[in-house]
Design a protein around this motif. Sequence first.
Motif, PDB file in Angstrom:
ATOM      1  N   TYR B 166      -5.261  12.065 -82.117  1.00  0.00           N
ATOM      2  CA  TYR B 166      -4.031  11.872 -80.912  1.00  0.00           C
ATOM      3  C   TYR B 166      -3.895  13.064 -80.191  1.00  0.00           C
ATOM      4  N   LEU B 184      -7.101   7.100 -73.117  1.00  0.00           N
ATOM      5  CA  LEU B 184      -6.636   5.788 -73.318  1.00  0.00           C
ATOM      6  C   LEU B 184      -5.579   5.452 -72.341  1.00  0.00           C
ATOM      7  N   SER B 200       1.029  10.294 -78.005  1.00  0.00           N
ATOM      8  CA  SER B 200       0.532   9.331 -78.878  1.00  0.00           C
ATOM      9  C   SER B 200      -0.938   8.941 -77.743  1.00  0.00           C
ATOM     10  N   SER B 224      -3.446  16.306 -82.501  1.00  0.00           N
ATOM     11  CA  SER B 224      -2.766  16.204 -84.100  1.00  0.00           C
ATOM     12  C   SER B 224      -3.468  14.838 -84.668  1.00  0.00           C
ATOM     13  N   PHE B 230      -2.770   5.442 -93.318  1.00  0.00           N
ATOM     14  CA  PHE B 230      -2.006   4.041 -93.790  1.00  0.00           C
ATOM     15  C   PHE B 230      -3.148   3.044 -93.441  1.00  0.00           C
ATOM     16  N   ASP B 231      -3.243   2.041 -94.391  1.00  0.00           N
ATOM     17  CA  ASP B 231      -4.075   0.699 -94.154  1.00  0.00           C
ATOM     18  C   ASP B 231      -3.264   0.103 -92.984  1.00  0.00           C
ATOM     19  N   ASN B 232      -4.052  -0.277 -92.138  1.00  0.00           N
ATOM     20  CA  ASN B 232      -3.515  -0.856 -90.596  1.00  0.00           C
ATOM     21  C   ASN B 232      -3.949  -2.195 -90.585  1.00  0.00           C
ATOM     22  N   VAL B 233      -3.172  -3.214 -91.180  1.00  0.00           N
ATOM     23  CA  VAL B 233      -3.509  -4.438 -91.215  1.00  0.00           C
ATOM     24  C   VAL B 233      -2.887  -5.306 -89.983  1.00  0.00           C
ATOM     25  N   ASN B 234      -2.068  -4.911 -89.288  1.00  0.00           N
ATOM     26  CA  ASN B 234      -1.266  -5.875 -88.398  1.00  0.00           C
ATOM     27  C   ASN B 234      -1.200  -5.161 -86.995  1.00  0.00           C
ATOM     28  N   ASP B 235      -2.240  -4.492 -86.342  1.00  0.00           N
ATOM     29  CA  ASP B 235      -2.268  -4.268 -85.239  1.00  0.00           C
ATOM     30  C   ASP B 235      -3.499  -4.615 -84.338  1.00  0.00           C
TER      31      ASP B 235
END
Lengths: 235, 235
Positions: B166, B184, B200, B224, B230-235
């Motif tokens: 980021y 982005l 971010s 940074s 973290f596993d990222n399953v909901n984005d």
Amino acid sequence: MQEKRKMDAYVLLGGPKEDWPQDIKERFVSAQKAGDLIIGVDRGALFLLELGIRPDVAIGDFDSLKAEELGWVENTVGDVRYSVPKKDWTDSELMLAIAFKDYLVDKLFVYGATGGRLDHAMINFFGILNPDLRQYANQLYLVDKQNLLFYRSAGQYQIQKQDYDYFGVTCLTPVKNLAITGALYELAPYSGDYIRSFTSNEFLPDQDTFTLKLESGIVAILYSKDLVRFDNVND
Amino acid sequence: MQEKRKMDAYVLLGGPKEDWPQDIKERFVSAQKAGDLIIGVDRGALFLLELGIRPDVAIGDFDSLKAEELGWVENTVGDVRYSVPKKDWTDSELMLAIAFKDYLVDKLFVYGATGGRLDHAMINFFGILNPDLRQYANQLYLVDKQNLLFYRSAGQYQIQKQDYDYFGVTCLTPVKNLAITGALYELAPYSGDYIRSFTSNEFLPDQDTFTLKLESGIVAILYSKDLVRFDNVND
């Protein structure tokens, strides 16, 4: 409503656990017992649940949480506020607005604001300078394992000693006639227009307060202590 | 003298070791081999000796060192500069002045600037805003285990991608027409007069740079990464 106006809030952000005060759980538990508002922001909401503390409010886009973690938050917390990425307000600013404007809290104690990603830390330090929020600057306190950071806008204050060794004052806006008296290093009225820190100051041994005067602007006051003690034989 | 002008400097301040990059020793060793200047500030000078690296310059009041530790520094380091407490310039500002004005270094990489005492961190982040030093802002880089912080004054820049996830941009002074393109989240020309962070943000997947434009003012750019994935399953 009268009661709500006197409520403080305790907030946990998503910063690394290594920077928390050791007794963070006790602090949140006793705050909740005292009727203060408990807020978790993003991963901080999950951290609170893991500590056995149910937040009253959860705020964030929660995009670092797994589906079952988010489900735990959603099924447990009464007031869940979803923020959107690519937004004008960061989660940290949104939290300040919700606490001060919606819940009318008095003092706001924020944990998990330091360490880890510096872009997050910067937001946490300086979000209160948002023109829509800076009226609440005197009510905000950031706490980690070795620092306490709070803010003062124009006025005259007796600043109370606490369990820290040093203090510094950092000008966050242009300031006019910032003065420190009754401390180890006094500061004659100083005016300036850039971020400047007056640091490594100390309370006088026989004094529980020092006097801070400020004609205009906002300063941060930073209390700090060394975590590792060095024997000190040559000063 | 010509050679000195192109020299970089690597600096170690006294911040906690837990916040250093893991390969800090290798970085300083290879810098010294390449002929770059090595500077230790206060306890940072001792830390360098403990790592087996002889600083070229040591700066500080050294009041946290034991007599034998200070003796080690004094007997090993060629150029020892003693600062005095209750001074106008902090050790960190003094270091910047010595590196840029006396040694004419090009890029200055500072380690040990973050973590620990927030009053120290503030000085390390913002000392470059001292009007006598801000001409060197574009040459300063702060590095820790998960962040890289550097500065840009008015101009147009192609900012290079590095090994971070980021980036954020924080206005450290009033800014005029700060714009981000080719990232982005683009930022349309923004002017403002308070410390504000745009955070971010990310590089575009197919781009190695983004464009930063700034008509006046100084900004910090913060790279940074998350240390814990973290596993990222909901984005």
